[in-house]
Write a protein that holds these residues in place. Structure first.
Motif, PDB file in Angstrom:
ATOM      1  N   GLU A   1      -5.810  66.397  81.943  1.00  0.00           N
ATOM      2  CA  GLU A   1      -6.276  67.790  81.955  1.00  0.00           C
ATOM      3  C   GLU A   1      -5.161  68.697  82.479  1.00  0.00           C
ATOM      4  O   GLU A   1      -4.902  69.783  81.953  1.00  0.00           O
ATOM      5  N   TYR A  14      -6.245  71.154  78.746  1.00  0.00           N
ATOM      6  CA  TYR A  14      -7.632  71.075  78.238  1.00  0.00           C
ATOM      7  C   TYR A  14      -8.493  70.430  79.316  1.00  0.00           C
ATOM      8  O   TYR A  14      -8.019  69.561  80.055  1.00  0.00           O
ATOM      9  N   GLU A  63     -13.916  69.554  76.687  1.00  0.00           N
ATOM     10  CA  GLU A  63     -13.625  70.239  75.432  1.00  0.00           C
ATOM     11  C   GLU A  63     -12.791  69.403  74.472  1.00  0.00           C
ATOM     12  O   GLU A  63     -12.721  69.691  73.281  1.00  0.00           O
ATOM     13  N   ILE A  64     -12.142  68.364  74.979  1.00  0.00           N
ATOM     14  CA  ILE A  64     -11.226  67.615  74.107  1.00  0.00           C
ATOM     15  C   ILE A  64     -11.814  66.288  73.640  1.00  0.00           C
ATOM     16  O   ILE A  64     -11.472  65.787  72.580  1.00  0.00           O
ATOM     17  N   LYS A  96      -2.670  73.128  75.434  1.00  0.00           N
ATOM     18  CA  LYS A  96      -3.732  73.986  74.892  1.00  0.00           C
ATOM     19  C   LYS A  96      -3.156  75.359  74.519  1.00  0.00           C
ATOM     20  O   LYS A  96      -3.544  75.960  73.513  1.00  0.00           O
TER      21      LYS A  96
END
Ligand code: ADP
Length: 510
Positions: free
Chosen positions: A48, A53, A57-58, A103
């Motif tokens: 993260e 991200y 969400e990933i 991201k």
């Protein structure tokens, strides 16, 4: 940051041991698992941080989202290959350098190692990711700085040699190759002594031995010292050497900066020789002027005296022409007498041994006024002066200096003028700057510096008499007092003669 619980059926939720979960959550490296379709199943906190991200969400997205081109397409190819052949050729724990995409779209270098495992009858892959952007940045900075130093070392006109603590040559730059005539390859690992003639050769051994025994590297210094070097052809030359010491992991090194001063030394020697010759010829000239003017005094006095006797006692026996010629002989003899007298004074200046002491210029000015009392009275000159200081010098010479300047200021006046002289004095660091100003005829700019040369006159003898030595004497006096003299003037606007004299310690004008 709490870890997002991985979705169902992934190998990292209910099946993970507490130890595996702790490693997954706390690893410094990023850990990602994907299925055989490339879908992200888990994404640890380190990931993260690396990609920006959140796991939530990933997870469920295709791993390609974390890859810039060309890895993106490459990855599809790998998976395709795996599906058709069952062979995962990207797998390996030794790691390889690829690029990741954050991201925010930025691309960064990362080290990636991939392993494969089976779970629920399906193949899964685990990627371990290390962000190496900082490491790469440091590497780049190091490379940049190395290439800067390398270009400096190769392009500098000064020779640069580095040696280790045993005196073995490590670096020998192109300027050194030019200076010493050896190539760097010839000298690599050789002892620095090969570049030193005696006695530096033996001295150097002493230095290194002493350094190894005591750690005292007293040869170090960046101010440079003059030593001699030895070229490949055996010839010796003078050089400036400065040495610095530095430490690397494998020990102590010394760096020497070398400047070949053969040319500079030759020029300096030439200059010295020239100066010596100039001084000798000056002394010889002064001696000649002194002897000549001294010895000429007597016969000239005879000519002047006897021509005067002829004028006084025999002119009645001469016709008009004879009397006129005799007058010319007599006035020329007197003029010659003046010139020889002044020349002798000038020549004496360099020869007389002077007693220097504290000189009160105010007192000297009073003496001048007495010496010139007749001229002062006849010309009606007004003399104003600021408080004058006590200076270090010769009272005889300083009196002569003031007298010459004041008598010139009275002499070089337009007809029927009313001469006014002002003498000022200003402090300037360790000196006094004195100025003698007049309201006389002035000097044109072309001649204002030339008037200090011997015999340089701007007037004929008949117009204003003089020998052209007064200001030359002034300059010699001021310079022998470690001062300077100059004039500012313009025709019709008077002249100012400036000169500086060193201050006597602690004494000021009253
Ligand atoms: P001298 O007065 O015997 O000619 P100096 O060396 O004293 O010799 O002066 C050189 C020349 O400088 C003078 O001939 C004169 O032309 C010029 N000069 C010197 N002092 C002054 C002055 N105060 N004003 C104008 N001209 C001057």
């Amino acid at each position: 940051m709490p870890v997002q619980a991985p979705p169902q059926n992934t190998p990292t939720n209910e099946t993970a041991t507490p130890l595996a979960k702790a490693i997954f959550d706390n690893a410094i490296d990023g850990l990602i698992t994907i299925d055989d379709q490339g879908i992200i199943e888990s994404f640890n906190p380190a990931c993260e941080k690396i990609f920006g991200y959140e796991a939530v969400e990933i997870v469920g997205c295709n791993i390609r989202v974390l890859m810039p081109e060309p890895y993106h397409s490459e990855h599809d190819g790998y998976l395709e290959h795996y599906k058709t052949t069952g062979k995962a050729r990207i797998i390996g724990t030794s790691g390889r350098e690829v690029s990741g995409q954050r991201k925010d779209g930025t691309v960064f270098p990362l080290d990636l190692s991939i392993s494969r495992f089976e779970h629920d009858g399906r193949q899964h892959f685990c990627g371990i990711i290390r962000d190496i952007s900082q490491h790469k940045q440091r590497e780049k900075e190091l490379r940049d700085s190395e290439s800067r130093i390398r270009s400096l070392v190769t392009s500098t006109v000064d020779g640069l040699i580095t040696i280790n603590a045993s005196g073995q040559i490590d670096t020998f730059n192109p300027a050194c190759e030019k200076i010493f005539g050896y190539t760097a390859a010839e000298l690599a690992g050789k002892n620095i002594r090969v570049l030193m003639p005696e006695p530096y050769h033996s001295e150097h051994d002493g230095y290194l031995e002493n350094y190894q025994r005591t750690g005292d590297a007293h040869i170090i210094g960046t101010s440079g010292r003059e030593v001699r070097g030895k070229r490949k052809d055996g010839s010796e030359f003078p050089m400036d050497l400065s040495i610095s010491r530095y430490e690397l992991d494998d020990g102590v090194y010394f760096c020497g900066i070398i400047r070949d001063i053969t040319k500079a030394k030759a020029e300096e020697d030439n200059r010295q020789r020239l100066m010596q010759r100039l001084m000798e010829s000056n002394t010889e000239l002064e001696r000649f002027a002194y002897v000549a003017s001294h010895d000429m005094q007597e016969p000239i006095r005879m000519v002047a005296n006897f021509s005067e006797i002829l004028v006084n006692e025999y002119q009645a026996q001469l016709d008009t022409n004879g009397r006129e010629f005799l007058e010319i002989i007599n006035s020329s003899a007197i003029r010659l007498q003046d010139m020889v007298h002044d020349l002798l004074q000038y020549a004496r200046l360099g020869r007389e041994s002077l007693s220097f002491g504290e000189v009160n210029l105010e007192e000297q000015l009073e003496h001048v006024k007495i010496n010139l009392s007749e001229l002062i009275r006849d010309s009606g000159v007004e003399i104003y002066h600021a408080p004058l200081p006590i200076v270090s010098g010769s009272s005889v010479q300083l009196l002569r200096l003031l007298q010459n300047l004041i008598s010139n200021a009275i002499k070089y006046q337009p007809a029927n003028a009313h001469p006014v002289i002002r003498i000022t004095c200003d402090p300037q660091d360790d000196y006094w700057r004195l100025a003698v100003s007049d309201n006389g005829i002035g000097i044109s700019a072309d001649f204002v510096t030339q008037v200090f040369e011997p015999f340089r006159r701007l007037h004929t003898w008949d117009a204003i008499n003089g020998t052209g030595l007064g200001l030359a004497v002034c300059r010699k006096i001021v310079e022998s007092h470690d001062g300077q003299i100059w004039a500012e003037s313009s025709p019709g606007h008077g002249s100012t003669f400036y000169f500086t004299l060193p201050k006597a310690r602690g004494r000021h004008p009253q």
